[in-house]
Design a protein around this motif. Sequence first.
Motif, PDB file in Angstrom:
ATOM      1  N   MET A   1       0.823  -1.214   0.000  1.00 25.11           N
ATOM      2  CA  MET A   1       0.000   0.000   0.000  1.00 25.11           C
ATOM      3  C   MET A   1       0.855   1.261   0.000  1.00 25.11           C
ATOM      4  SD  MET A   1      -2.951  -1.232   2.713  1.00 25.11           S
ATOM      5  CE  MET A   1      -3.887   0.292   2.474  1.00 25.11           C
ATOM      6  N   GLY A   2       1.874   1.264  -0.853  1.00 29.07           N
ATOM      7  CA  GLY A   2       2.720   2.438  -0.985  1.00 29.07           C
ATOM      8  C   GLY A   2       3.808   2.555   0.058  1.00 29.07           C
ATOM      9  N   VAL A   3       3.918   1.580   0.967  1.00 28.20           N
ATOM     10  CA  VAL A   3       4.925   1.601   2.029  1.00 28.20           C
ATOM     11  C   VAL A   3       5.908   0.458   1.789  1.00 28.20           C
ATOM     12  CG1 VAL A   3       5.339   1.415   4.513  1.00 28.20           C
ATOM     13  CG2 VAL A   3       3.285   2.575   3.669  1.00 28.20           C
ATOM     14  N   ASP A   4       7.211   0.759   1.874  1.00 24.42           N
ATOM     15  CA  ASP A   4       8.247  -0.266   1.753  1.00 24.42           C
ATOM     16  C   ASP A   4       8.522  -0.861   3.129  1.00 24.42           C
ATOM     17  OD1 ASP A   4       8.558   0.103  -0.979  1.00 24.42           O
ATOM     18  OD2 ASP A   4      10.035   1.700  -0.706  1.00 24.42           O
ATOM     19  N   LEU A   5       8.169  -2.124   3.300  1.00 24.61           N
ATOM     20  CA  LEU A   5       8.397  -2.818   4.566  1.00 24.61           C
ATOM     21  C   LEU A   5       9.694  -3.616   4.477  1.00 24.61           C
ATOM     22  CD1 LEU A   5       4.798  -4.157   5.300  1.00 24.61           C
ATOM     23  CD2 LEU A   5       5.894  -2.096   6.201  1.00 24.61           C
ATOM     24  N   ASN A   6      10.558  -3.482   5.492  1.00 29.13           N
ATOM     25  CA  ASN A   6      11.850  -4.155   5.516  1.00 29.13           C
ATOM     26  C   ASN A   6      12.024  -4.871   6.854  1.00 29.13           C
ATOM     27  OD1 ASN A   6      13.334  -2.855   2.998  1.00 29.13           O
ATOM     28  ND2 ASN A   6      12.258  -1.220   4.065  1.00 29.13           N
ATOM     29  N   LEU A   7      12.236  -6.172   6.789  1.00 28.94           N
ATOM     30  CA  LEU A   7      12.529  -6.978   7.972  1.00 28.94           C
ATOM     31  C   LEU A   7      13.991  -7.406   7.897  1.00 28.94           C
ATOM     32  CD1 LEU A   7      11.349  -8.379  10.516  1.00 28.94           C
ATOM     33  CD2 LEU A   7      10.959 -10.396   9.065  1.00 28.94           C
ATOM     34  N   ILE A   8      14.784  -7.028   8.909  1.00 26.23           N
ATOM     35  CA  ILE A   8      16.231  -7.246   8.880  1.00 26.23           C
ATOM     36  C   ILE A   8      16.646  -8.082  10.087  1.00 26.23           C
ATOM     37  CG2 ILE A   8      18.486  -6.127   8.788  1.00 26.23           C
ATOM     38  CD1 ILE A   8      16.996  -3.568   7.893  1.00 26.23           C
ATOM     39  N   TYR A   9      17.362  -9.157   9.825  1.00 23.68           N
ATOM     40  CA  TYR A   9      17.963  -9.959  10.886  1.00 23.68           C
ATOM     41  C   TYR A   9      19.482  -9.835  10.786  1.00 23.68           C
ATOM     42  CZ  TYR A   9      19.850 -13.964  13.380  1.00 23.68           C
ATOM     43  OH  TYR A   9      20.586 -14.753  14.221  1.00 23.68           O
ATOM     44  N   SER A  10      20.136  -9.512  11.901  1.00 23.77           N
ATOM     45  CA  SER A  10      21.587  -9.360  11.907  1.00 23.77           C
ATOM     46  C   SER A  10      22.166 -10.036  13.142  1.00 23.77           C
ATOM     47  CB  SER A  10      21.989  -7.868  11.892  1.00 23.77           C
ATOM     48  OG  SER A  10      21.483  -7.191  13.035  1.00 23.77           O
ATOM     49  N   SER A  11      23.423 -10.485  13.011  1.00 20.42           N
ATOM     50  CA  SER A  11      24.080 -11.166  14.122  1.00 20.42           C
ATOM     51  C   SER A  11      25.580 -11.239  13.846  1.00 20.42           C
ATOM     52  CB  SER A  11      23.503 -12.566  14.305  1.00 20.42           C
ATOM     53  OG  SER A  11      24.023 -13.188  15.465  1.00 20.42           O
ATOM     54  N   SER A  12      26.324 -11.796  14.791  1.00 22.63           N
ATOM     55  CA  SER A  12      27.769 -12.009  14.636  1.00 22.63           C
ATOM     56  C   SER A  12      28.159 -13.254  15.408  1.00 22.63           C
ATOM     57  CB  SER A  12      28.565 -10.799  15.134  1.00 22.63           C
ATOM     58  OG  SER A  12      28.605 -10.763  16.549  1.00 22.63           O
ATOM     59  N   ASP A  13      29.422 -13.677  15.277  1.00 20.91           N
ATOM     60  CA  ASP A  13      29.879 -14.859  16.003  1.00 20.91           C
ATOM     61  C   ASP A  13      30.514 -14.517  17.341  1.00 20.91           C
ATOM     62  OD1 ASP A  13      32.204 -13.704  15.112  1.00 20.91           O
ATOM     63  OD2 ASP A  13      32.975 -15.480  14.082  1.00 20.91           O
ATOM     64  N   LEU A  14      30.413 -13.256  17.777  1.00 21.14           N
ATOM     65  CA  LEU A  14      30.874 -12.861  19.112  1.00 21.14           C
ATOM     66  C   LEU A  14      29.727 -13.011  20.100  1.00 21.14           C
ATOM     67  CD1 LEU A  14      32.925  -9.630  18.253  1.00 21.14           C
ATOM     68  CD2 LEU A  14      33.792 -11.945  18.657  1.00 21.14           C
ATOM     69  N   ARG A  15      30.037 -13.400  21.308  1.00 26.09           N
ATOM     70  CA  ARG A  15      29.007 -13.630  22.298  1.00 26.09           C
ATOM     71  C   ARG A  15      29.415 -13.031  23.645  1.00 26.09           C
ATOM     72  NH1 ARG A  15      26.683 -14.245  18.467  1.00 26.09           N
ATOM     73  NH2 ARG A  15      25.435 -16.013  17.706  1.00 26.09           N
ATOM     74  N   GLY A  16      28.428 -12.536  24.362  1.00 23.70           N
ATOM     75  CA  GLY A  16      28.644 -12.050  25.720  1.00 23.70           C
ATOM     76  C   GLY A  16      29.686 -10.946  25.799  1.00 23.70           C
ATOM     77  N   GLY A  17      30.713 -11.158  26.665  1.00 24.96           N
ATOM     78  CA  GLY A  17      31.745 -10.155  26.867  1.00 24.96           C
ATOM     79  C   GLY A  17      32.611  -9.908  25.644  1.00 24.96           C
ATOM     80  N   GLU A  18      32.596 -10.831  24.681  1.00 25.28           N
ATOM     81  CA  GLU A  18      33.387 -10.643  23.465  1.00 25.28           C
ATOM     82  C   GLU A  18      32.882  -9.471  22.631  1.00 25.28           C
ATOM     83  OE1 GLU A  18      34.636 -15.309  22.605  1.00 25.28           O
ATOM     84  OE2 GLU A  18      32.911 -14.411  21.588  1.00 25.28           O
ATOM     85  N   CYS A  19      31.660  -9.058  22.855  1.00 26.58           N
ATOM     86  CA  CYS A  19      31.050  -8.004  22.048  1.00 26.58           C
ATOM     87  C   CYS A  19      31.741  -6.652  22.223  1.00 26.58           C
ATOM     88  CB  CYS A  19      29.565  -7.879  22.383  1.00 26.58           C
ATOM     89  SG  CYS A  19      28.544  -9.157  21.596  1.00 26.58           S
ATOM     90  N   VAL A  20      32.562  -6.486  23.248  1.00 31.39           N
ATOM     91  CA  VAL A  20      33.284  -5.212  23.398  1.00 31.39           C
ATOM     92  C   VAL A  20      34.287  -5.019  22.268  1.00 31.39           C
ATOM     93  CG1 VAL A  20      33.007  -5.188  25.896  1.00 31.39           C
ATOM     94  CG2 VAL A  20      35.020  -6.285  24.902  1.00 31.39           C
ATOM     95  N   ALA A  21      34.643  -6.095  21.573  1.00 33.32           N
ATOM     96  CA  ALA A  21      35.599  -6.007  20.464  1.00 33.32           C
ATOM     97  C   ALA A  21      34.902  -5.782  19.123  1.00 33.32           C
ATOM     98  CB  ALA A  21      36.440  -7.284  20.395  1.00 33.32           C
ATOM     99  N   TYR A  22      33.559  -5.713  19.133  1.00 34.62           N
ATOM    100  CA  TYR A  22      32.822  -5.632  17.868  1.00 34.62           C
ATOM    101  C   TYR A  22      32.866  -4.230  17.269  1.00 34.62           C
ATOM    102  CZ  TYR A  22      29.129  -6.044  14.416  1.00 34.62           C
ATOM    103  OH  TYR A  22      28.432  -6.040  13.246  1.00 34.62           O
ATOM    104  N   SER A  23      33.131  -4.154  15.962  1.00 34.96           N
ATOM    105  CA  SER A  23      33.129  -2.874  15.233  1.00 34.96           C
ATOM    106  C   SER A  23      32.735  -3.133  13.775  1.00 34.96           C
ATOM    107  CB  SER A  23      34.504  -2.211  15.307  1.00 34.96           C
ATOM    108  OG  SER A  23      35.508  -3.072  14.780  1.00 34.96           O
ATOM    109  N   GLY A  24      31.694  -3.943  13.584  1.00 30.17           N
ATOM    110  CA  GLY A  24      31.291  -4.318  12.244  1.00 30.17           C
ATOM    111  C   GLY A  24      30.210  -3.444  11.661  1.00 30.17           C
TER     112      GLY A  24
END
Length: 239
Positions: free
Chosen positions: A198-221
């Motif tokens: 109906m004239g609206v662009d709907l976007n569903l986005i799933y994102s993730s990485s292989d870092l978990r928990g405390g490792e995420c402090v190193a993430y810069s993707g």
Amino acid sequence: MLKPSLMLTAGLLAAPHLHAQTLQRELGDFDLKLGTTPTRSMAQGLVAPGTIGSFHGGIDVTHDSGWYFGQWSPSVGLTPDSNFELDSYLGYKRRLVPDFGYELGMISYTRPDVADGNSHQLYAGMRVFESRFGAAFSEAVDSRSGTLFADFGQLPLFNLDVSVKVSRYSLSSPYALGDGELVEGFSDWSMQVSRPLMGVDLNLIYSSSDLRGGECVAYSGHNPACDSMVTLKAQRAFF
């Protein structure tokens, strides 16, 4: 030595009366575009100039043979909380037949006000029928990364556009966590499903990485978050 003149050019582009406009001229075999919004994306949309702050602008020149070059400044660095950046690119884009074309190029990111802030990127793109594929390899002082992108176009019967992006990052100096563990690199990925409604662009986005928990402090993707995330976006053009 080029910075003052380039800053002047970008500053003029960011003047209020030229805001978000593009000036286009044909000069012989060349097509010249000057404006305050990016006029080109590369590698089938994988590499796209962005904006930082209120003052930005650039120039893009295309030859009839397929060669193109340009410069884009996402930030002129006129405000105290911003730094000057200049992105210079050179590439070649060719459509062999209506359903197949390719592109090759390189881009250099220059940030003179940031220590070790310069980086370089090689990219390539290909279109096959309604599908688009892109690849890019980036190298900076502290890291290297490679990215693959695929947009498969609209899937039959469902009227859905599906695209995926996968990246791998290698850190020049491993990131040390509090428990002594070292993060030498990581990967991230995203998948986007789009559909007009109906004239609206709907976007569903799933994102993730292989870092978990405390490792995420190193993430810069590329993703907005290290952990798995689902985002729903709705856009409508009024003009």
